[in-house]
Write a protein that holds these residues in place. Structure first.
Motif, PDB file in Angstrom:
ATOM      1  N   LEU A 123      11.982-123.161  39.473  1.00 43.00           N
ATOM      2  CA  LEU A 123      11.952-124.340  40.529  1.00 43.00           C
ATOM      3  C   LEU A 123      10.626-125.289  40.229  1.00 43.00           C
ATOM      4  CD1 LEU A 123      12.801-121.985  43.521  1.00 43.00           C
ATOM      5  CD2 LEU A 123      14.200-123.537  42.110  1.00 43.00           C
ATOM      6  N   GLY A 124      11.086-126.337  40.279  1.00 41.02           N
ATOM      7  CA  GLY A 124       9.759-127.445  39.755  1.00 41.02           C
ATOM      8  C   GLY A 124       9.581-127.241  38.330  1.00 41.02           C
ATOM      9  N   ALA A 125      10.628-127.279  37.454  1.00 38.46           N
ATOM     10  CA  ALA A 125      10.216-126.886  35.909  1.00 38.46           C
ATOM     11  C   ALA A 125       9.484-127.839  35.422  1.00 38.46           C
ATOM     12  CB  ALA A 125      11.702-127.068  35.427  1.00 38.46           C
ATOM     13  N   GLY A 126       9.589-129.031  35.858  1.00 37.34           N
ATOM     14  CA  GLY A 126       8.422-129.995  34.999  1.00 37.34           C
ATOM     15  C   GLY A 126       8.775-130.027  33.482  1.00 37.34           C
ATOM     16  N   TYR A 127       7.669-129.901  32.855  1.00 38.94           N
ATOM     17  CA  TYR A 127       7.894-129.631  31.062  1.00 38.94           C
ATOM     18  C   TYR A 127       7.772-128.422  30.867  1.00 38.94           C
ATOM     19  CZ  TYR A 127       7.839-134.806  32.019  1.00 38.94           C
ATOM     20  OH  TYR A 127       7.984-135.983  32.434  1.00 38.94           O
ATOM     21  N   ASP A 128       8.061-127.383  31.485  1.00 42.24           N
ATOM     22  CA  ASP A 128       8.188-125.952  31.086  1.00 42.24           C
ATOM     23  C   ASP A 128       9.096-125.895  29.968  1.00 42.24           C
ATOM     24  OD1 ASP A 128       8.931-123.129  30.995  1.00 42.24           O
ATOM     25  OD2 ASP A 128       8.086-123.043  33.253  1.00 42.24           O
ATOM     26  N   THR A 129       8.727-125.084  29.028  1.00 43.13           N
ATOM     27  CA  THR A 129       9.231-124.863  27.718  1.00 43.13           C
ATOM     28  C   THR A 129       9.789-123.221  27.468  1.00 43.13           C
ATOM     29  OG1 THR A 129       7.280-124.731  26.382  1.00 43.13           O
ATOM     30  CG2 THR A 129       8.235-126.617  26.613  1.00 43.13           C
ATOM     31  N   ARG A 130       9.544-122.425  28.729  1.00 48.66           N
ATOM     32  CA  ARG A 130       9.668-121.111  28.625  1.00 48.66           C
ATOM     33  C   ARG A 130      11.042-120.816  28.065  1.00 48.66           C
ATOM     34  NH1 ARG A 130       6.734-120.693  32.877  1.00 48.66           N
ATOM     35  NH2 ARG A 130       4.747-120.066  31.873  1.00 48.66           N
ATOM     36  N   GLY A 131      11.922-121.422  28.420  1.00 54.21           N
ATOM     37  CA  GLY A 131      13.275-120.922  28.265  1.00 54.21           C
ATOM     38  C   GLY A 131      13.694-121.266  26.624  1.00 54.21           C
ATOM     39  N   PHE A 132      13.040-121.869  25.971  1.00 56.87           N
ATOM     40  CA  PHE A 132      13.009-122.339  24.535  1.00 56.87           C
ATOM     41  C   PHE A 132      12.055-121.542  23.716  1.00 56.87           C
ATOM     42  CE2 PHE A 132      14.656-126.010  26.812  1.00 56.87           C
ATOM     43  CZ  PHE A 132      15.781-126.108  26.237  1.00 56.87           C
ATOM     44  N   VAL A 161      18.885-119.716  31.615  1.00 58.07           N
ATOM     45  CA  VAL A 161      18.066-120.325  32.079  1.00 58.07           C
ATOM     46  C   VAL A 161      18.313-121.781  32.840  1.00 58.07           C
ATOM     47  CG1 VAL A 161      15.685-121.225  31.870  1.00 58.07           C
ATOM     48  CG2 VAL A 161      16.492-119.305  30.522  1.00 58.07           C
ATOM     49  N   ILE A 162      17.921-121.823  34.313  1.00 58.51           N
ATOM     50  CA  ILE A 162      18.338-123.123  34.913  1.00 58.51           C
ATOM     51  C   ILE A 162      16.965-123.775  35.222  1.00 58.51           C
ATOM     52  CG2 ILE A 162      19.603-123.845  36.868  1.00 58.51           C
ATOM     53  CD1 ILE A 162      21.386-121.314  36.972  1.00 58.51           C
ATOM     54  N   GLU A 163      16.623-124.806  34.823  1.00 58.13           N
ATOM     55  CA  GLU A 163      15.613-125.529  35.234  1.00 58.13           C
ATOM     56  C   GLU A 163      15.920-126.554  36.363  1.00 58.13           C
ATOM     57  OE1 GLU A 163      13.384-127.139  32.189  1.00 58.13           O
ATOM     58  OE2 GLU A 163      13.535-125.588  30.707  1.00 58.13           O
ATOM     59  N   VAL A 164      15.171-126.596  37.251  1.00 57.60           N
ATOM     60  CA  VAL A 164      15.384-127.316  38.646  1.00 57.60           C
ATOM     61  C   VAL A 164      14.150-128.145  38.990  1.00 57.60           C
ATOM     62  CG1 VAL A 164      15.793-127.483  40.950  1.00 57.60           C
ATOM     63  CG2 VAL A 164      16.643-125.372  39.487  1.00 57.60           C
ATOM     64  N   ASP A 165      14.560-129.311  39.100  1.00 56.12           N
ATOM     65  CA  ASP A 165      13.419-130.504  39.429  1.00 56.12           C
ATOM     66  C   ASP A 165      14.140-131.661  39.680  1.00 56.12           C
ATOM     67  OD1 ASP A 165      10.875-131.825  39.900  1.00 56.12           O
ATOM     68  OD2 ASP A 165      10.077-130.496  38.107  1.00 56.12           O
ATOM     69  N   LEU A 238      20.660-109.915  38.707  1.00 54.75           N
ATOM     70  CA  LEU A 238      19.644-110.075  39.108  1.00 54.75           C
ATOM     71  C   LEU A 238      18.841-111.306  38.537  1.00 54.75           C
ATOM     72  CD1 LEU A 238      18.268-106.234  38.579  1.00 54.75           C
ATOM     73  CD2 LEU A 238      18.840-107.434  40.810  1.00 54.75           C
ATOM     74  N   SER A 239      17.944-111.909  39.591  1.00 58.65           N
ATOM     75  CA  SER A 239      17.429-113.325  38.963  1.00 58.65           C
ATOM     76  C   SER A 239      16.170-113.083  38.971  1.00 58.65           C
ATOM     77  CB  SER A 239      17.876-114.380  40.063  1.00 58.65           C
ATOM     78  OG  SER A 239      19.266-114.639  40.347  1.00 58.65           O
ATOM     79  N   ILE A 240      15.385-114.064  38.179  1.00 56.38           N
ATOM     80  CA  ILE A 240      13.984-114.097  38.209  1.00 56.38           C
ATOM     81  C   ILE A 240      13.772-115.459  38.398  1.00 56.38           C
ATOM     82  CG2 ILE A 240      11.844-114.289  36.567  1.00 56.38           C
ATOM     83  CD1 ILE A 240      13.586-112.631  34.369  1.00 56.38           C
ATOM     84  N   ILE A 241      13.049-115.869  39.544  1.00 56.59           N
ATOM     85  CA  ILE A 241      12.547-117.017  40.120  1.00 56.59           C
ATOM     86  C   ILE A 241      11.109-117.378  39.762  1.00 56.59           C
ATOM     87  CG2 ILE A 241      12.673-118.384  42.223  1.00 56.59           C
ATOM     88  CD1 ILE A 241      14.638-116.052  43.286  1.00 56.59           C
TER      89      ILE A 241
END
Length: 369
Positions: A123-132, A161-165, A238-241
């Motif tokens: 949530l509020g992913a911005g320029y997060d690259t964690r999924g990659f 991985v779902i990025e929301v912003d 199960l989700s990780i938020i």
């Protein structure tokens, strides 16, 4: 991850209009600042890094200038502005979240036995690259395989991985990743096309949400990759938020609304990884005596205010636990930079003195109840 002068010039022109784009969770300027810290961390010698982000340089203009400056010059600049320790605070937060995401995924595999589905919602992913970049989520063959403690593995379609912003931020993020994907694909020395695999398979997807006009709960439940708690009566997904560096920028009511909507659609036992700013930073309580630490915190708060992104919300640990309880979450742990000074920074020769630490932000693991 070394960029070129030509790239920097082109990217500065392409991204110039994005400087004032607002993200409900994390404005674009702040998101770029966090990406700069991740790039800085990746410029350090390998043995000194808390993590490595090979994509951070593509998330902000001017990364080549930062590369030329080098880590020592960058650290010197932060100290000149009275912000020594800020890089470490953000880097420790990033490393903590990396570790907790991997830990939560392993817990999913252990608890769900033969049913290996799971999801990370940023949530509020911005320029997060964690999924990659988290190799324990995406293995060297670009398949989604994680070995759990009991030796079982998940199939390539089991985790998403779902990025929301905000739509504008998501558009810039996708442009950045497309550019990096092209660069990665054209690199004759790199046969491991991680970005292309994850984006084309939609194992990492981007969900634009206008938080003024859209309903987060409806947008997520209608997203093709999202697994709702009501989707499968036989198995539980199960989700990780994650909400990283978000709560201090928005009213408590906005955080509560978001968490309650997420609670409505994810399964009991899912993990929430969230950060918040200690109320002491706002001078409301007196448990933290005046010190060089508080001066640095004041400098940091002044800085974010000057760039138009002030911190407006803080909690005490007790209040935050009660706040999460009301939203449907049970706190498992509540820690801060000092708790990881030896574990993370000490082992790579970067341990901070008490005067150097900025413990403004706290890191919380909670479970959906």
């Amino acid at each position: 991850w070394v960029t070129t002068v030509q790239y920097t010039h082109q990217r500065q022109q392409q991204q110039q209009h994005s400087y004032h784009i607002m993200s409900f969770f994390r404005k674009d300027g702040t998101a770029q600042g966090v990406a700069k810290v991740r790039h800085y961390e990746s410029l350090l010698p390998t043995e000194q890094q808390l993590y490595h982000d090979p994509y951070a340089y593509g998330m902000f203009p001017g990364s080549y200038i930062q590369y030329l400056m080098g880590p020592k010059c960058i650290q010197w600049m932060y100290r000149v502005f009275g912000l020594g320790g800020l890089i470490e605070m953000i880097s420790v937060r990033t490393r903590w979240l990396d570790d907790q995401v991997i830990k939560a995924r392993r817990e999913q595999l252990h608890l769900q036995k033969e049913y290996k589905n799971g999801q990370l919602i940023i949530l509020g992913a911005g320029y997060d690259t964690r999924g990659f970049r988290l190799l324990d989520l995406w293995n060297e063959n670009n398949e989604n395989i994680i070995t759990s403690d009991n030796g079982t593995t998940a199939s390539s379609s089991a985790f998403h991985v779902i990025e929301v912003d905000q739509p504008e931020v998501q558009e810039k993020k996708e442009q950045n990743m497309q550019w990096l994907m092209t660069k990665e694909t054209n690199d004759s020395n790199n046969s491991n096309h991680t970005i292309a695999h994850l984006m084309e398979s939609k194992q990492v997807s981007f969900l634009p949400v206008n938080f003024v006009t859209d309903n987060l709960q409806e947008k997520l439940t209608s997203h093709e990759q999202f697994s709702s708690s009501s989707d499968n009566k036989q198995h539980t997904t199960l989700s990780i938020i994650t909400m990283e560096g978000v709560t201090q920028y928005i009213p408590k009511e906005a955080t509560a609304d978001t968490l309650k909507k997420m609670h409505n659609i994810v399964s009991v036992g899912s993990t929430l990884l969230i950060t918040y700013v200690d109320q002491d930073c706002f001078g409301v309580t007196t448990s933290t005596p005046p010190s060089s630490l508080s001066v640095k915190t004041q400098n940091m708060m002044q800085l974010v205010s000057k760039v138009g992104e002030p911190w407006i919300t803080g909690f005490t640990p007790t209040d935050f636990a009660s706040f999460l309880q009301e939203c449907g979450y049970q706190v498992q742990s509540d820690t801060t930079l000092s708790d990881y000074n030896e574990e993370y920074l000490g082992v790579v020769g970067r341990k901070l003195s008490e005067e150097e630490m900025i413990c403004a932000e706290r890191f919380v693991v909670a479970k959906v109840i």
